[in-house]
Write a protein that holds these residues in place. Structure first.
Motif, mmCIF file in Angstrom:
data_model
loop_
_atom_site.group_PDB
_atom_site.id
_atom_site.type_symbol
_atom_site.label_atom_id
_atom_site.label_comp_id
_atom_site.label_asym_id
_atom_site.label_seq_id
_atom_site.Cartn_x
_atom_site.Cartn_y
_atom_site.Cartn_z
ATOM 1 N N ARG A 77 35.318 -24.154 43.727
ATOM 2 C CA ARG A 77 33.957 -23.620 43.581
ATOM 3 C C ARG A 77 33.866 -22.792 42.313
ATOM 4 O O ARG A 77 34.831 -22.107 41.948
ATOM 5 C CB ARG A 77 33.592 -22.738 44.788
ATOM 6 N N ASP A 123 30.897 -20.049 40.840
ATOM 7 C CA ASP A 123 29.627 -19.373 41.097
ATOM 8 C C ASP A 123 29.148 -18.710 39.813
ATOM 9 O O ASP A 123 29.948 -18.188 39.040
ATOM 10 C CB ASP A 123 29.794 -18.271 42.158
ATOM 11 N N TRP A 134 24.362 -15.483 43.841
ATOM 12 C CA TRP A 134 25.190 -16.455 43.118
ATOM 13 C C TRP A 134 24.621 -17.860 43.276
ATOM 14 O O TRP A 134 24.174 -18.236 44.353
ATOM 15 C CB TRP A 134 26.617 -16.452 43.669
ATOM 16 N N THR A 182 25.910 -21.711 43.094
ATOM 17 C CA THR A 182 27.144 -22.493 43.074
ATOM 18 C C THR A 182 26.958 -23.688 42.143
ATOM 19 O O THR A 182 26.002 -24.447 42.289
ATOM 20 C CB THR A 182 27.532 -22.902 44.503
ATOM 21 N N ARG A 229 32.552 -17.011 37.886
ATOM 22 C CA ARG A 229 33.893 -16.835 38.462
ATOM 23 C C ARG A 229 34.187 -18.063 39.330
ATOM 24 O O ARG A 229 33.291 -18.636 39.952
ATOM 25 C CB ARG A 229 33.979 -15.538 39.274
ATOM 26 N N THR A 284 40.487 -15.984 43.859
ATOM 27 C CA THR A 284 39.337 -15.923 42.966
ATOM 28 C C THR A 284 39.610 -14.895 41.888
ATOM 29 O O THR A 284 40.631 -14.226 41.887
ATOM 30 C CB THR A 284 38.046 -15.629 43.745
ATOM 31 N N GLN A 285 38.700 -14.805 40.927
ATOM 32 C CA GLN A 285 38.900 -13.915 39.791
ATOM 33 C C GLN A 285 38.470 -12.497 40.162
ATOM 34 O O GLN A 285 37.484 -12.311 40.871
ATOM 35 C CB GLN A 285 38.087 -14.435 38.605
ATOM 36 N N PRO A 286 39.203 -11.501 39.667
ATOM 37 C CA PRO A 286 38.781 -10.128 39.928
ATOM 38 C C PRO A 286 37.529 -9.777 39.110
ATOM 39 O O PRO A 286 37.282 -10.376 38.073
ATOM 40 C CB PRO A 286 39.981 -9.287 39.499
ATOM 41 N N GLU A 287 36.776 -8.796 39.602
ATOM 42 C CA GLU A 287 35.499 -8.439 38.981
ATOM 43 C C GLU A 287 35.655 -7.978 37.540
ATOM 44 O O GLU A 287 34.899 -8.382 36.666
ATOM 45 C CB GLU A 287 34.806 -7.301 39.762
ATOM 46 N N TRP A 304 36.001 -11.730 35.848
ATOM 47 C CA TRP A 304 34.727 -12.451 35.762
ATOM 48 C C TRP A 304 34.320 -12.548 34.299
ATOM 49 O O TRP A 304 34.353 -11.536 33.579
ATOM 50 C CB TRP A 304 33.632 -11.705 36.535
ATOM 51 N N SER A 316 30.035 -19.128 48.874
ATOM 52 C CA SER A 316 29.619 -17.995 48.032
ATOM 53 C C SER A 316 28.842 -17.001 48.887
ATOM 54 O O SER A 316 28.300 -17.355 49.934
ATOM 55 C CB SER A 316 28.765 -18.496 46.865
ATOM 56 N N PRO A 317 28.775 -15.739 48.450
ATOM 57 C CA PRO A 317 28.049 -14.735 49.236
ATOM 58 C C PRO A 317 26.561 -15.077 49.402
ATOM 59 O O PRO A 317 25.894 -14.501 50.264
ATOM 60 C CB PRO A 317 28.204 -13.450 48.398
ATOM 61 N N PRO A 336 40.804 -9.224 44.594
ATOM 62 C CA PRO A 336 39.601 -8.675 43.974
ATOM 63 C C PRO A 336 39.353 -7.243 44.455
ATOM 64 O O PRO A 336 39.786 -6.853 45.533
ATOM 65 C CB PRO A 336 38.494 -9.624 44.421
ATOM 66 N N SER A 339 36.589 -5.546 45.418
ATOM 67 C CA SER A 339 35.740 -5.213 46.565
ATOM 68 C C SER A 339 35.405 -6.455 47.366
ATOM 69 O O SER A 339 35.458 -7.572 46.856
ATOM 70 C CB SER A 339 34.447 -4.559 46.075
ATOM 71 N N GLY A 399 32.064 -9.423 46.458
ATOM 72 C CA GLY A 399 32.082 -10.670 45.701
ATOM 73 C C GLY A 399 32.652 -11.841 46.473
ATOM 74 O O GLY A 399 32.418 -12.999 46.122
ATOM 75 N N ILE A 400 33.414 -11.562 47.526
ATOM 76 C CA ILE A 400 34.038 -12.657 48.293
ATOM 77 C C ILE A 400 33.479 -12.750 49.701
ATOM 78 O O ILE A 400 33.968 -13.530 50.523
ATOM 79 C CB ILE A 400 35.576 -12.483 48.354
#
Lengths: 498, 498
Positions: free
Chosen positions: A412, A414, A423, A425, A463, A471-474, A490, B355-356, B473, B475, B478-479
């Motif tokens: 995925r 986003d 977000w 997708t 991300r 997933t990627q950190p913020e 991100w 996604s959120p 991540p 927080s 985001g996930i």
């Protein structure tokens, strides 16, 4: 090459400023009587006991107190002990800045006279290949350049001429007819394979793989805290179809089989690119990666159906898909099966990552493993930072790339235009991937409705999520590391609204 | 089981409040004349055309308009069409709340009379095993409970009695002498293996593996936006030494070899735990995971050197190390080699992430892959949230666990007491891991200097980095995902300072 010592030296350089910003290599203009030394006198100062002197142009410097602050390590600076820095600095062009020259001047003890003062240094970069002018150059010597962003995100395969280049040293020139690779190691027959051997004795295997520099996207770390290293943007990545002989076949040919394998933990590679001391570029990968046919490691002699370009390791390089670019040794000359990792600088003291609290003053390089498989990554290639949209525009087409090391698929991507509140997708366009081994990036695109612009700006974020649901950190702050590697925060692109 | 429809119903339930909060199953007290229906009359309403009626205790309900809002899908609710909800609700105890009963009351059309009104429902949970009182129970029916945190972070192997339990259905009771597993699929011999066959025909293989519920740490998501599902804290994880027959050996015995493998993409598993319609729990894993000896998938009949406990799949379960717990099917009854994934609810419409911005109203379950290997995770086990430290304390001992799916080693755990400004790198205590396949968690500990307390509180944070240099991540926002799975945000523990 690392640079921590530069920080240590900044303080010294600042003290020197009051003396009129003398810069190394210039004949000293003022102050007390200038002491003069011949090359022979300098040569005596080649150990810590006798103090370590070096020369640069006509300056003589006592660098004993700097040895342990040298970013590349005391040992490397000791190579010049009692002699000239000039050939080393010609090799490692990063020294060639006013800042570094001013720092060196702080250690000046006198002026070089006699025959040694007039020696010319051969330019190790005199025979570099011609490069495509569209490459985005980050350093000329050694040559390092990004793929232009226009090509990223739109082209599944990156054209050879526009493929990012990461060289650590001058490009070695090789006559294909005289080239060979030596394969050796514990319990192995020592084998020497010519290019003809590689192409005729072993089945040709093709793999479409993404290569990414460990420092890709390093530039964003500088917003957190300055890192030293090439300021890579998002273009130190590319994908090509590589063909060559399977490493596992070559190792089996040299006698590495199930019985000997327990003795061996790593497969080391050496390249023909070497520094002035003859130390060649080197790296290693774990035996499990090297020996499995499914891991697709090859001795590549073709890139997108053509001979490897000079910048990419002609005639033969390692392609270890899913693993960081630094281990895919170019201009391959030697393969060594060993209990040990490569002991090269780049394996042991360079491409590693630490917590943001580790700095050049307290880093223990042995405390972190060498980077092999890499983290989940993505970037927006279109639109570009600073692009201007008309105020009436209510949506924007966004495209980019996503990639994860270790063969992990991208599941995925986003995109957000409102700081991660909502977000979209994206549609994925996987490139040449297979059931369980995804060696190539996934391109993606989507249309994002634009929110109200704040201060005439809109920020897009992307991300990716991989098959492990990593997933990627913020933000880059939490993953900042002294060497500036593996930035996968991100990715943001800020647009202007007219 | 999913619950989106509950949200849709909340609105209805609120309207009903004005009518005196009638609750389903209670004889209706006020209002117009009560219509009475027999079981036979209700039975006629078993299709959408004829309207779908169901009964609960003595209430008759027209749920036609609710069918498409049912969290478990219209199809599952249709199993009760024209008949009683009671046995289903006895199975899925999550229905048994005032909230859900009140919602149902909104659909009431009359009262059940005659023989059908007095039928007793057998309790499918009458024969559950005895459990250790220290388990932290999250639901009784089906039974779900966490390992006590005191045990996590201090014990490399989790004792069987304290190992977290994730049951989807009542525990089936099996006579070991009559148990067998059937192995079948395209191109395979159909094989039936008894427990004795498993223990005598195949080499016993032992693997130390961490199992983690896909919903571990779900509770933190509720701070972002309410998710439905068991409110797991950090204890839906544990590690044990499992022994059994290699799945690859069993599949080879049934004739699955290199020649047939191209036809087959997935290995499906079915358990003996089944719902009232006879639908059993099921899941599948990719063929690449199932067939490689190095991937260590086993048909486990021992856990920490003892028979599998009843709650953990006695007599035989799948252990697929590195893969989320939901695929490690318990009370194994059938193995099917197939082109297709398991079509079970749990594989297709449950353990997936989005996604959120995807909610129960717009979710497309086919758009995400089933969770297999899981992301990098860590948690602080000591100290515990709310622990009180003396004001004079200047440091605190912190310990916890870290784990990454897919066999990826943990290479670093960092702890911060100042919101990520600075980090302490913890000491790692890897548990029973091997060169390239790290199936078990890594325990860790460190001592953290305490900063000035703000408002009498100090917050500790931990986060891990795995061998791919993926990290957690910052927080949960985001996930966040509608099913509340795979939360691996930085773990926080807030302490009080006296």
């Amino acid at each position: 090459m690392a640079f921590s010592g530069v920080f240590a030296l900044v303080g010294l350089a600042e003290c020197e400023e009051e003396k009129g910003k003398a810069s190394a290599g210039q004949t000293k203009k003022a102050g007390g009587p200038v002491k003069e030394f011949t090359g022979e006198e300098v040569a005596e100062h080649c150990t810590r006991d006798k103090r370590v002197w070096v020369t640069y142009k006509d300056g003589v410097y006592d660098v004993t107190d700097f040895l342990d602050m040298h970013p590349g390590g005391a040992q490397r600076l000791m190579l010049a002990a009692g002699g000239a820095l000039d050939p080393f600095w010609a090799m490692y062009a990063q020294h060639n800045t006013d800042e570094v020259r001013q720092m060196l001047e702080g250690y000046r003890v006198g002026t070089l006279v006699g025959a040694a003062a007039n020696q010319q240094v051969a330019d190790p970069y005199a025979n570099e290949p011609k490069r495509h002018p569209a490459l985005v150059v980050r350093s000329q010597q050694p040559f390092n350049a990004e793929t232009p962003v226009d090509v990223l995100g739109t082209s599944g395969l990156t054209p050879n001429e526009l493929f990012y280049v990461r060289n650590h040293l001058p490009v070695p020139h090789v006559e294909p007819a005289s080239w060979s690779v030596r394969v050796e190691g514990e319990g192995l027959k020592r084998v020497e394979l010519s290019l003809k051997d590689l192409t005729t004795k072993f089945k040709k295997h093709t793999v479409t793989a993404t290569l990414q520099c460990t420092g890709n996207r390093r530039d964003q770390f500088n917003d957190v805290k300055k890192v030293k290293g090439l300021e890579w943007g998002i273009g130190a990545i590319g994908t090509a179809e590589f063909s060559g002989a399977r490493l596992s076949d070559v190792l089996a040919y040299a006698g590495l089989d199930g019985d000997t394998i327990d003795e061996i933990e790593h497969i080391q590679f050496e390249g023909l690119d070497s520094d002035i001391s003859g130390t060649c570029y080197g790296a290693s990968i774990p035996i499990s990666k090297a020996m499995s046919r499914h891991e697709d490691v090859i001795l590549a002699y073709e890139m997108n159906g053509k001979d490897l370009p000079l910048d990419h390791g002609y005639p033969v390089r390692i392609i270890a898909p899913g693993i960081t670019g630094a281990r895919c040794v170019k201009w391959l000359s030697r393969i060594i099966a060993s209990k040990e990792e490569s002991q090269s600088h780049w394996q042991q003291k360079d491409y590693k990552s630490f917590s943001p609290s580790v700095d050049w003053d307290n880093v223990d390089w042995n405390s972190a493993p060498a980077v092999q498989e890499t983290n989940v990554q993505s970037a927006i290639c279109e639109p570009r930072p600073g692009d201007i949209l008309e105020g009436s525009t209510d949506e924007v087409e966004v495209r980019g790339y996503a990639y994860s090391g270790g063969g992990h698929a991208i599941v995925r991507v986003d995109v957000s235009a409102d700081d991660g509140e909502t977000w979209i997708t994206a549609e994925l366009e996987p490139v040449y991937n297979r059931r369980s081994r995804n060696w190539a990036w996934t391109l993606w695109h989507t249309t994002v409705p634009l929110p109200e612009a704040k201060d005439g700006r809109v920020k897009l974020i992307c991300r990716a999520v991989d098959a492990n649901y990593n997933t990627q950190p913020e933000s880059p702050a939490g993953i900042w590391n002294l060497r500036g590697v593996l930035n996968n925060a991100w990715h943001e692109v800020v647009l202007s609204i007219e």
